[in-house]
Design an enzyme around this catalytic site. Structure first.
Site, PDB file in Angstrom:
ATOM      1  N   HIS A  89     -91.711   9.683  82.020  1.00  0.00           N
ATOM      2  CA  HIS A  89     -91.640   8.898  83.258  1.00  0.00           C
ATOM      3  C   HIS A  89     -90.332   8.152  83.446  1.00  0.00           C
ATOM      4  O   HIS A  89     -90.113   7.552  84.495  1.00  0.00           O
ATOM      5  CB  HIS A  89     -92.809   7.902  83.327  1.00  0.00           C
ATOM      6  CG  HIS A  89     -92.614   6.720  82.422  1.00  0.00           C
ATOM      7  ND1 HIS A  89     -92.871   6.788  81.073  1.00  0.00           N
ATOM      8  CD2 HIS A  89     -92.165   5.475  82.655  1.00  0.00           C
ATOM      9  CE1 HIS A  89     -92.591   5.622  80.522  1.00  0.00           C
ATOM     10  NE2 HIS A  89     -92.160   4.798  81.459  1.00  0.00           N
TER      11      HIS A  89
HETATM   12  C1  UD1 Z   1     -92.806   0.808  84.898  1.00  0.00           C
HETATM   13  C2  UD1 Z   1     -91.845   0.024  84.003  1.00  0.00           C
HETATM   14  C3  UD1 Z   1     -91.562   0.828  82.751  1.00  0.00           C
HETATM   15  C4  UD1 Z   1     -92.833   1.244  82.063  1.00  0.00           C
HETATM   16  C5  UD1 Z   1     -93.689   2.013  83.052  1.00  0.00           C
HETATM   17  C6  UD1 Z   1     -94.979   2.468  82.448  1.00  0.00           C
HETATM   18  C7  UD1 Z   1     -90.164  -1.388  85.108  1.00  0.00           C
HETATM   19  C8  UD1 Z   1     -88.731  -1.496  85.449  1.00  0.00           C
HETATM   20  N1  UD1 Z   1     -90.574  -0.183  84.665  1.00  0.00           N
HETATM   21  O1  UD1 Z   1     -92.119   1.980  85.318  1.00  0.00           O
HETATM   22  O2  UD1 Z   1     -90.827   0.005  81.859  1.00  0.00           O
HETATM   23  O3  UD1 Z   1     -92.519   2.056  80.950  1.00  0.00           O
HETATM   24  O4  UD1 Z   1     -93.962   1.139  84.161  1.00  0.00           O
HETATM   25  O5  UD1 Z   1     -95.751   3.156  83.350  1.00  0.00           O
HETATM   26  O6  UD1 Z   1     -90.878  -2.343  85.230  1.00  0.00           O
HETATM   27  N2  UD1 Z   1     -96.767   4.244  91.218  1.00  0.00           N
HETATM   28  C9  UD1 Z   1     -97.998   4.599  91.703  1.00  0.00           C
HETATM   29  N3  UD1 Z   1     -99.081   3.873  91.277  1.00  0.00           N
HETATM   30  C10 UD1 Z   1     -98.985   2.832  90.434  1.00  0.00           C
HETATM   31  C11 UD1 Z   1     -97.715   2.476  89.975  1.00  0.00           C
HETATM   32  C12 UD1 Z   1     -96.621   3.175  90.366  1.00  0.00           C
HETATM   33  O7  UD1 Z   1     -98.139   5.533  92.458  1.00  0.00           O
HETATM   34  O8  UD1 Z   1    -100.017   2.233  90.078  1.00  0.00           O
HETATM   35  C13 UD1 Z   1     -95.583   5.026  91.624  1.00  0.00           C
HETATM   36  C14 UD1 Z   1     -94.891   4.493  92.846  1.00  0.00           C
HETATM   37  O9  UD1 Z   1     -94.415   5.572  93.554  1.00  0.00           O
HETATM   38  C15 UD1 Z   1     -93.714   3.727  92.278  1.00  0.00           C
HETATM   39  C16 UD1 Z   1     -93.395   4.535  91.039  1.00  0.00           C
HETATM   40  O10 UD1 Z   1     -94.649   5.017  90.569  1.00  0.00           O
HETATM   41  O11 UD1 Z   1     -92.683   3.622  93.171  1.00  0.00           O
HETATM   42  C17 UD1 Z   1     -92.732   3.743  89.959  1.00  0.00           C
HETATM   43  O12 UD1 Z   1     -93.476   2.575  89.635  1.00  0.00           O
HETATM   44  P1  UD1 Z   1     -92.737   1.260  89.063  1.00  0.00           P
HETATM   45  O13 UD1 Z   1     -93.722   0.223  88.728  1.00  0.00           O
HETATM   46  O14 UD1 Z   1     -91.614   0.905  89.951  1.00  0.00           O
HETATM   47  O15 UD1 Z   1     -92.054   1.780  87.724  1.00  0.00           O
HETATM   48  P2  UD1 Z   1     -92.591   2.783  86.605  1.00  0.00           P
HETATM   49  O16 UD1 Z   1     -91.783   4.016  86.643  1.00  0.00           O
HETATM   50  O17 UD1 Z   1     -94.072   2.924  86.633  1.00  0.00           O
END
Ligand code: UD1
Length: 367
Positions: free
Chosen positions: A207
């Site tokens: 991821h």
């Molecule tokens: C976040 C953390 C990362 C951690 C990871 C574990 C930061 C900078 N990154 O990354 O350190 O290893 O979580 O999962 O805080 N999304 C969904 N549903 C959700 C959450 C996210 O669809 O419940 C999608 C959205 O499109 C979002 C993307 O995932 O834009 C990324 O989510 P985000 O929380 O920004 O960062 P992660 O890549 O999940």
């Protein structure tokens, strides 16, 4: 009585906070825990299922921030967390890990003069293009108490000029969750339900933006997976970010065409532990999974150029292989052909008692 706000935001936070809140509930005359969920992760599979699996009490307060750019997400957490702190007047705010919610809440607290403790402090990849590295560096600079999981973390903090009296080496709190849940997880029918044969499978997670947001790195990894999947099935629970970029980069057909690369929805904590504890090989770009495989003695290949958890390489089962196709294939084949397991050596204080040591330190600080 110490009133403590425990902050959770994203998936890797839940298994760190659950044992701490459980330990606080075992000391009811001395701790009054509150759980605040920022809502950084919000899908049932990324959040709700973890509360059930880990027996984590439902959040007392949910900030509902959701996804956004880093700046917007961090700012939204700060804006919504500040009134909560002002209203609840905690003695401590406890933040864990390195996600955007961690730095956002820590920053709110120092500006208000509220004491903040950081669990999993001091880890450094030395790669400032990683959003998590910035979150770690900044949180450690401003937190009052720094709970470290390994001696290298103490050394990093001291090298950055943090006074020794702010640092407490307490061990790895994720291992508290792992030890508590391993038996229950092992008894689940997860493997059977996925049609896996015994332990003859590999487990994959991906991821990191540096791997999945860029076509070149993602394709290099897919080329390697194609070769590994000719040897044994690879189970791939797909993170929402990764699912999105697979579609955006036009890689859906490519992923689907790799025979025996079995994509599934993100798994809950117990189902994932069921799979990771019996896999022949784990391939990952996650930080926490490097630690869990070390604790379990399962070979792990880290698909990154660096790790902030060097102890998993020195004492554990982890090998940092990067994202070069040939290197991944060669490391995977070596791991699969090597039937003799490394002696299982546990890093110091990865013993299931870290949450108790954290509470002891908070109490001692209050004296
Ligand atoms: C976040 C953390 C990362 C951690 C990871 C574990 C930061 C900078 N990154 O990354 O350190 O290893 O979580 O999962 O805080 N999304 C969904 N549903 C959700 C959450 C996210 O669809 O419940 C999608 C959205 O499109 C979002 C993307 O995932 O834009 C990324 O989510 P985000 O929380 O920004 O960062 P992660 O890549 O999940």
């Amino acid at each position: 009585m110490l009133r403590v706000i425990n902050v959770v935001g994203a998936r890797p936070n839940f298994m760190k906070v659950a044992p701490i809140v459980a330990a606080m509930k075992r000391r009811p005359t001395r701790f009054q825990p509150l759980v605040v969920h920022t809502g950084q992760h919000y899908d049932a599979a990324m959040s709700d299922s973890f509360f059930r699996d880990l027996d984590l009490p439902q959040p007392d307060i949910h900030l509902g921030v959701g996804s956004a750019s880093h700046a917007a997400q961090t700012a939204a957490v700060m804006e919504r967390f500040e009134p909560v702190v002002l209203h609840e007047k905690p003695d401590w705010v406890l933040v864990v890990g390195d996600v955007n919610s961690t730095i956002a809440c820590a920053l709110v607290c120092v500006k208000l003069g509220i004491k903040v403790a950081h669990v999993e402090a001091g880890l450094r990849s030395r790669d400032r293009t990683m959003p998590e590295e910035i979150n770690r560096l900044l949180t450690d600079q401003i937190a009052d108490l720094l709970f470290t999981p390994s001696p290298d973390a103490d050394e990093n903090l001291i090298a950055e000029g943090i006074p020794r009296e702010r640092i407490r080496f307490v061990g790895n709190v994720m291992i508290d969750s792992l030890q508590k849940n391993l038996k229950v997880a092992s008894a689940l029918p997860t493997r059977e339900q996925l049609g896996l044969n015994g332990t003859d499978y590999a487990l994959l997670t991906l991821h990191r933006p540096s791997n999945v947001d860029l076509r070149e790195s993602f394709e290099r990894i897919l080329d390697a997976l194609e070769a590994v999947a000719t040897k044994l099935p690879i189970v791939f629970p797909v993170h929402p970010r990764t699912r999105k970029t697979i579609a955006e980069l036009g890689l859906s057909e490519r992923v689907a065409s790799i025979k025996d690369l079995r994509t599934v929805d993100p798994l809950g904590y117990l189902d994932f532990l069921n799979l990771s504890s019996r896999a022949r090989l784990v391939l990952t770009d996650s930080g926490g999974i490097q630690e869990e495989t070390t604790a379990l003695g399962i070979p792990c290949l880290t698909l990154r150029e660096n790790t902030e958890r060097p102890i998993t390489v020195e004492l554990g089962t982890n090998i940092v292989v990067g994202t070069d196709t040939t290197k991944i294939i060669s490391a995977a084949m070596t791991a699969l052909n090597n039937s003799t397991r490394k002696d299982l050596r546990q890093p110091p204080l990865w013993d299931g008692q870290t949450s108790e040591r954290i509470l002891d330190a908070l109490e001692e600080y209050a004296l």
